[in-house]
Design a protein around this motif. Structure first.
Motif, mmCIF file in Angstrom:
data_model
loop_
_atom_site.group_PDB
_atom_site.id
_atom_site.type_symbol
_atom_site.label_atom_id
_atom_site.label_comp_id
_atom_site.label_asym_id
_atom_site.label_seq_id
_atom_site.Cartn_x
_atom_site.Cartn_y
_atom_site.Cartn_z
ATOM 1 N N TYR A 1 67.546 20.668 6.068
ATOM 2 C CA TYR A 1 67.449 21.560 5.001
ATOM 3 C C TYR A 1 68.398 20.771 3.706
ATOM 4 O O TYR A 1 68.857 19.942 4.260
ATOM 5 C CB TYR A 1 69.501 22.372 5.274
ATOM 6 N N TYR A 2 67.675 20.731 3.168
ATOM 7 C CA TYR A 2 67.518 19.519 2.152
ATOM 8 C C TYR A 2 66.758 20.402 0.799
ATOM 9 O O TYR A 2 66.474 21.318 0.031
ATOM 10 C CB TYR A 2 66.245 18.206 2.238
ATOM 11 N N GLN A 3 67.079 19.148 0.118
ATOM 12 C CA GLN A 3 66.619 19.574 -2.124
ATOM 13 C C GLN A 3 66.398 18.361 -2.150
ATOM 14 O O GLN A 3 66.928 17.037 -1.772
ATOM 15 C CB GLN A 3 67.753 20.087 -2.675
ATOM 16 N N HIS B 1 64.645 15.028 -5.620
ATOM 17 C CA HIS B 1 63.672 15.846 -6.889
ATOM 18 C C HIS B 1 62.542 14.205 -5.624
ATOM 19 O O HIS B 1 62.265 13.176 -6.605
ATOM 20 C CB HIS B 1 64.082 15.250 -7.764
ATOM 21 N N TRP C 1 56.753 15.940 -0.874
ATOM 22 C CA TRP C 1 57.027 17.412 -0.486
ATOM 23 C C TRP C 1 55.881 18.149 0.662
ATOM 24 O O TRP C 1 56.931 18.799 1.165
ATOM 25 C CB TRP C 1 57.764 18.216 -1.997
#
Length: 93
Positions: free
Chosen positions: A73-75, A77, A83
Protein backbone atom coordinates in the motif's frame (compact mmCIF):
# COMPACT_ATOMS: atom_id res chain seq x y z
CA UNK A 1 10.75 -16.49 1.40
CA UNK A 2 11.69 -12.99 0.39
CA UNK A 3 9.88 -9.91 1.65
CA UNK A 4 9.86 -6.25 0.59
CA UNK A 5 11.77 -3.80 2.76
CA UNK A 6 12.43 -0.10 2.86
CA UNK A 7 15.85 1.03 4.02
CA UNK A 8 16.75 4.66 4.71
CA UNK A 9 19.92 6.16 6.15
CA UNK A 10 21.70 9.37 7.14
CA UNK A 11 25.48 9.34 6.91
CA UNK A 12 27.17 12.06 8.92
CA UNK A 13 30.67 13.54 8.80
CA UNK A 14 33.29 12.30 9.17
CA UNK A 15 33.12 9.17 7.09
CA UNK A 16 30.08 9.11 4.86
CA UNK A 17 31.00 5.84 3.15
CA UNK A 18 28.21 5.97 0.55
CA UNK A 19 29.82 3.44 -1.78
CA UNK A 20 30.27 0.89 1.02
CA UNK A 21 26.68 1.38 2.17
CA UNK A 22 25.33 0.94 -1.37
CA UNK A 23 27.44 -2.19 -1.87
CA UNK A 24 26.11 -3.65 1.40
CA UNK A 25 22.50 -2.88 0.47
CA UNK A 26 22.93 -4.47 -2.95
CA UNK A 27 24.18 -7.65 -1.27
CA UNK A 28 20.93 -8.02 0.72
CA UNK A 29 18.77 -9.24 -2.15
CA UNK A 30 18.27 -9.85 -5.82
CA UNK A 31 16.01 -6.84 -6.38
CA UNK A 32 16.81 -3.37 -5.11
CA UNK A 33 16.23 0.19 -6.23
CA UNK A 34 17.42 3.50 -4.87
CA UNK A 35 14.19 5.49 -4.89
CA UNK A 36 15.39 8.66 -3.13
CA UNK A 37 18.78 10.11 -2.22
CA UNK A 38 19.19 7.91 0.87
CA UNK A 39 16.23 5.54 0.58
CA UNK A 40 16.09 2.12 -1.04
CA UNK A 41 13.37 -0.47 -1.65
CA UNK A 42 14.53 -4.06 -1.81
CA UNK A 43 13.31 -7.61 -1.77
CA UNK A 44 15.33 -9.90 0.49
CA UNK A 45 15.38 -13.24 2.28
CA UNK A 46 17.28 -11.58 5.13
CA UNK A 47 15.55 -10.34 8.27
CA UNK A 48 15.76 -6.70 9.35
CA UNK A 49 18.18 -7.81 12.09
CA UNK A 50 20.46 -9.54 9.59
CA UNK A 51 20.48 -6.44 7.37
CA UNK A 52 21.15 -4.24 10.40
CA UNK A 53 24.07 -6.44 11.43
CA UNK A 54 25.63 -6.28 7.96
CA UNK A 55 25.02 -2.58 7.47
CA UNK A 56 26.37 -1.87 10.95
CA UNK A 57 29.78 -3.07 9.75
CA UNK A 58 30.06 -0.32 7.11
CA UNK A 59 28.51 2.72 8.79
CA UNK A 60 30.12 4.95 11.41
CA UNK A 61 28.87 5.21 14.98
CA UNK A 62 27.40 8.66 14.28
CA UNK A 63 25.36 7.44 11.27
CA UNK A 64 21.77 6.27 11.47
CA UNK A 65 19.56 3.98 9.41
CA UNK A 66 16.18 2.26 9.44
CA UNK A 67 15.16 -1.11 7.99
CA UNK A 68 11.50 -2.05 7.98
CA UNK A 69 9.16 -4.32 6.11
CA UNK A 70 7.22 -2.51 3.39
CA UNK A 71 3.58 -3.05 2.53
CA UNK A 72 1.88 -3.20 -0.82
CA UNK A 73 0.00 0.00 0.00
CA UNK A 74 1.97 2.97 -1.27
CA UNK A 75 1.79 6.30 -3.07
CA UNK A 76 4.33 8.90 -4.06
CA UNK A 77 5.92 10.91 -6.81
CA UNK A 78 8.51 8.86 -8.69
CA UNK A 79 9.48 8.33 -12.32
CA UNK A 80 7.48 5.86 -14.39
CA UNK A 81 10.58 3.64 -14.63
CA UNK A 82 10.84 3.42 -10.84
CA UNK A 83 7.13 2.63 -10.46
CA UNK A 84 7.45 -0.10 -13.08
CA UNK A 85 10.47 -1.63 -11.30
CA UNK A 86 8.70 -1.49 -7.93
CA UNK A 87 5.56 -3.17 -9.26
CA UNK A 88 7.46 -5.88 -11.15
CA UNK A 89 10.26 -6.62 -8.69
CA UNK A 90 9.38 -5.46 -5.18
CA UNK A 91 5.61 -5.99 -4.93
CA UNK A 92 5.06 -8.66 -7.56
CA UNK A 93 2.37 -11.28 -6.99
Amino acid sequence: MSKPYILSYDLHSPGQRYDDVAKAIKSFGIFYIKILESTWLLRSDLSPQEMTDRLGKVVDSNDSFLVMEATNYYQGHLTQEKWKFIKENIFYR
